[in-house]
Design a protein around this motif. Structure first.
Motif, PDB file in Angstrom:
ATOM      1  N   VAL A 130       1.279   5.324  -0.036  1.00  0.00           N
ATOM      2  CA  VAL A 130       0.657   6.638   0.160  1.00  0.00           C
ATOM      3  C   VAL A 130       1.684   7.710  -0.189  1.00  0.00           C
ATOM      4  CG1 VAL A 130      -1.054   5.951   1.867  1.00  0.00           C
ATOM      5  CG2 VAL A 130       1.253   6.518   2.615  1.00  0.00           C
ATOM      6  N   CYS A 157      -7.216   5.949  -7.169  1.00  0.00           N
ATOM      7  CA  CYS A 157      -6.443   4.740  -6.870  1.00  0.00           C
ATOM      8  C   CYS A 157      -5.826   4.136  -8.129  1.00  0.00           C
ATOM      9  CB  CYS A 157      -7.351   3.706  -6.203  1.00  0.00           C
ATOM     10  SG  CYS A 157      -6.531   2.183  -5.687  1.00  0.00           S
ATOM     11  N   LEU A 170      -2.012   0.540  -4.819  1.00  0.00           N
ATOM     12  CA  LEU A 170      -2.182  -0.730  -4.120  1.00  0.00           C
ATOM     13  C   LEU A 170      -1.807  -1.875  -5.053  1.00  0.00           C
ATOM     14  CD1 LEU A 170      -3.352  -2.200  -1.570  1.00  0.00           C
ATOM     15  CD2 LEU A 170      -5.595  -2.031  -2.650  1.00  0.00           C
ATOM     16  N   LEU A 219      -7.172   0.476   4.845  1.00  0.00           N
ATOM     17  CA  LEU A 219      -7.136   1.638   3.951  1.00  0.00           C
ATOM     18  C   LEU A 219      -7.930   2.801   4.529  1.00  0.00           C
ATOM     19  CD1 LEU A 219      -7.609  -0.110   0.471  1.00  0.00           C
ATOM     20  CD2 LEU A 219      -5.483   0.476   1.644  1.00  0.00           C
ATOM     21  N   SER A 220      -9.055   2.485   5.163  1.00  0.00           N
ATOM     22  CA  SER A 220      -9.872   3.530   5.772  1.00  0.00           C
ATOM     23  C   SER A 220      -9.121   4.214   6.911  1.00  0.00           C
ATOM     24  CB  SER A 220     -11.181   2.927   6.289  1.00  0.00           C
ATOM     25  OG  SER A 220     -11.957   3.896   6.951  1.00  0.00           O
ATOM     26  N   LEU A 232     -12.076  -2.263  -3.534  1.00  0.00           N
ATOM     27  CA  LEU A 232     -10.767  -1.676  -3.250  1.00  0.00           C
ATOM     28  C   LEU A 232     -10.585  -0.356  -3.998  1.00  0.00           C
ATOM     29  CD1 LEU A 232      -8.582  -4.910  -3.333  1.00  0.00           C
ATOM     30  CD2 LEU A 232      -9.308  -3.624  -1.318  1.00  0.00           C
ATOM     31  N   TYR A 279     -12.148   2.646  -2.060  1.00  0.00           N
ATOM     32  CA  TYR A 279     -11.756   2.776  -0.650  1.00  0.00           C
ATOM     33  C   TYR A 279     -12.114   4.136  -0.071  1.00  0.00           C
ATOM     34  CZ  TYR A 279      -7.935   5.879  -1.952  1.00  0.00           C
ATOM     35  OH  TYR A 279      -7.219   6.948  -2.419  1.00  0.00           O
ATOM     36  N   LEU A 329      -3.635   6.992  -3.533  1.00  0.00           N
ATOM     37  CA  LEU A 329      -3.289   5.666  -3.068  1.00  0.00           C
ATOM     38  C   LEU A 329      -2.933   4.734  -4.233  1.00  0.00           C
ATOM     39  CD1 LEU A 329      -3.365   3.885  -0.399  1.00  0.00           C
ATOM     40  CD2 LEU A 329      -5.538   3.048  -1.263  1.00  0.00           C
ATOM     41  N   VAL A 363       0.871  -1.178   0.000  1.00  0.00           N
ATOM     42  CA  VAL A 363       0.000   0.000   0.000  1.00  0.00           C
ATOM     43  C   VAL A 363       0.905   1.223   0.000  1.00  0.00           C
ATOM     44  CG1 VAL A 363      -1.826   1.246   1.200  1.00  0.00           C
ATOM     45  CG2 VAL A 363      -1.726  -1.263   1.338  1.00  0.00           C
ATOM     46  N   LEU A 380      -9.884  -3.261   3.561  1.00  0.00           N
ATOM     47  CA  LEU A 380     -10.621  -1.995   3.475  1.00  0.00           C
ATOM     48  C   LEU A 380     -10.550  -1.220   4.789  1.00  0.00           C
ATOM     49  CD1 LEU A 380     -13.812  -3.027   1.468  1.00  0.00           C
ATOM     50  CD2 LEU A 380     -12.033  -1.428   0.737  1.00  0.00           C
ATOM     51  N   LEU A 417      -5.900   4.292   7.323  1.00  0.00           N
ATOM     52  CA  LEU A 417      -4.759   4.995   6.740  1.00  0.00           C
ATOM     53  C   LEU A 417      -5.159   6.371   6.222  1.00  0.00           C
ATOM     54  CD1 LEU A 417      -1.741   4.590   6.018  1.00  0.00           C
ATOM     55  CD2 LEU A 417      -2.493   3.617   3.833  1.00  0.00           C
ATOM     56  N   SER A 418      -6.429   6.519   5.851  1.00  0.00           N
ATOM     57  CA  SER A 418      -6.930   7.812   5.352  1.00  0.00           C
ATOM     58  C   SER A 418      -7.484   8.708   6.453  1.00  0.00           C
ATOM     59  CB  SER A 418      -8.024   7.569   4.301  1.00  0.00           C
ATOM     60  OG  SER A 418      -7.543   6.789   3.233  1.00  0.00           O
TER      61      SER A 418
END
Length: 467
Positions: free
Chosen positions: A32, A267, A190, A147-148, A223, A226, A188, A30, A144, A150-151
């Protein structure tokens, strides 16, 4: 050659919603991105030239996919502080190495840091590079949730601060030399590179690009979405409309039919299965970059182009607003604005023209695809106009200042003439008496003009100055 393929020909090709835990990921990357603007006068290219950062010098590096003269700097990974504990907990990890990031720049004030987080069950990758070790493979819901989180604003803020501090240390500058740092929205990347945990899937099987992507259409669509909050909890991604899933997954890109790349405005997702053919090059790139995907490499440079265009556009709009309420401008300031415009125009040319520096057609096509999803063309066109307006307005304000300076000089000269005339008045009065007694009327007239004309000029200049 067109490397885009139809994954789903129509809605009838879309499979039924799968069980929520069907796809299980044993390894993924992942990535960023964080944007950094250095202070005025600091050029990032200098740090690379002076050895402040190491570049990846290897024939397996992504530099081999770019023609010479691009100006691109893509550094080796360097330490970026610890992984926030909440990110490890959300994927059930009890062991997480420290984070590492790479600096990416085309020169000037702007740098993007690409921060890859490798999530993997124990194996060769976790032994060779920094990673978050997974006790069990990740389901789509678990990924998910990661990722959520991470945001989330607090996580993004923490990582942005770590990224900026690590960048300053790596290049040998003060933290204050980084004028601004921000997390790049919708950036992002991935890569799912180990699907060993998926039930019924043989580890030695290559990823069957189009066919397997169609089978995993629901998971891929989730995905890619996300950033949509209401799809991230309780398996709600399985309840979205077939039309929505079809819209996300109907087209993918590949070179061989052993992987598939999907791009939208938020993404870049690559589906692959490296354990089936884990070669030295893949191992090297996972260790050196945190991913084995030239698509993510191209996506990262596209992120750099986007932040340069967006930030310069914002700055020039602010400069125009400031100049619009100014009465004049100092010559040094106008000269600085002109130099900045030349530097920014050169940087903009490198950003916009980078696609032509990509050697492989598939990478140029991917960059075009990403650009269509989140275009910068209109931003660049507006920025060009704003740069020209700033130049014209600053030159106009400089001319206003020069005219005022000229009027001021004329005024001072006239005033000096009056002063000199006044100073000579006492002796002049005595002289006039002599001229009158002698009848020298011509000399008296000329002398009177020498006093009256400067006075008239002074009055005229004052009237013009008050208009």
């Amino acid at each position: 050659m067109d490397h885009q393929f139809a994954v789903l020909a129509d809605l009838t090709a879309l499979p039924d919603p799968p069980p929520p835990d069907r796809l299980r990921v044993s390894g993924c990357s992942v990535v960023v991105h964080f944007a950094h603007r250095l202070t005025e006068g600091v050029d990032f290219s200098r740090f690379s030239a002076e050895g402040g950062l190491q570049e990846i010098d290897d024939d397996r590096s992504y530099n081999t996919k770019v023609r010479s003269g691009s100006g691109l700097v893509y550094s080796a990974l360097f330490d970026c502080g610890p992984l926030p504990p909440a990110l490890a907990r959300v994927v059930g990890s009890s062991h997480a190495d420290g984070l590492r990031q790479a600096a990416v720049s085309l020169g000037g004030q702007y740098v993007v840091t690409a921060l890859p987080i490798i999530l993997s069950t124990p194996g060769p990758i976790t032994e060779a590079t920094s990673a978050v070790e997974l006790a069990t493979p990740l389901t789509t819901d678990a990924l998910l949730r990661f990722l959520s989180l991470l945001s989330a604003p607090d996580i993004r803020r923490t990582l942005a601060e770590q990224s900026a501090g690590a960048l300053a240390d790596a290049v040998g500058i003060e933290r204050g030399d980084i004028e601004k740092t921000w997390a790049v929205e919708g950036s992002l990347a991935l890569q799912l590179w180990n699907l060993d945990g998926t039930q019924g899937r043989a580890s030695a099987s290559l990823y069957a690009g189009v066919a397997e992507s169609a089978a995993y259409a629901w998971e891929i669509s989730a995905l890619l979405s996300y950033a949509t909050d209401h799809l991230l909890e309780d398996g709600l991604w399985l309840r979205r409309s077939p039309q929505s899933v079809f819209g996300h997954v109907r087209t993918g890109m590949a070179f061989f039919d052993d992987h598939m790349v999907f791009v939208n405005s938020d993404c870049c997702l690559e589906m692959a299965h490296l354990p089936a053919w884990l070669r030295g090059r893949s191992q090297f790139r996972l260790s050196a970059y945190g991913y084995d995907s030239s698509s993510i490499f191209v996506w990262t440079v596209g992120i750099l182009r986007r932040i340069v265009c967006d930030d310069l556009s914002s700055r020039y709009r602010a400069a125009l607003a400031d100049l619009a309420i100014r009465d004049d401008i100092e010559p040094p300031e106008q000269s600085l604005l002109s130099r900045r415009r030349i530097q920014h125009a050169a940087l903009l040319d490198r950003c916009v023209g980078f696609r032509e520096k990509l050697i492989e057609g598939r990478n140029r096509r991917l960059d075009e695809w990403a650009e269509r999803e989140r275009p910068t063309e209109q931003v660049v066109a507006g920025l060009d106009r704003d740069m020209e307006k700033c130049e014209a307005l600053s030159l106009s304000l400089l001319r206003v200042r020069e005219d005022r300076e000229k009027h001021r000089r004329d005024y001072l000269i006239a005033a000096m003439g009056i002063v000199l005339a006044v100073v000579q008045i006492p002796s002049f009065v005595d002289q006039v008496d002599g001229w009158r007694d002698d009848g020298s009327w011509g000399l008296m007239g000329v002398s009177a003009l020498l006093i009256v004309v400067p006075l008239a000029v002074l009055v005229h200049l004052r009237r013009r100055g008050t208009r």
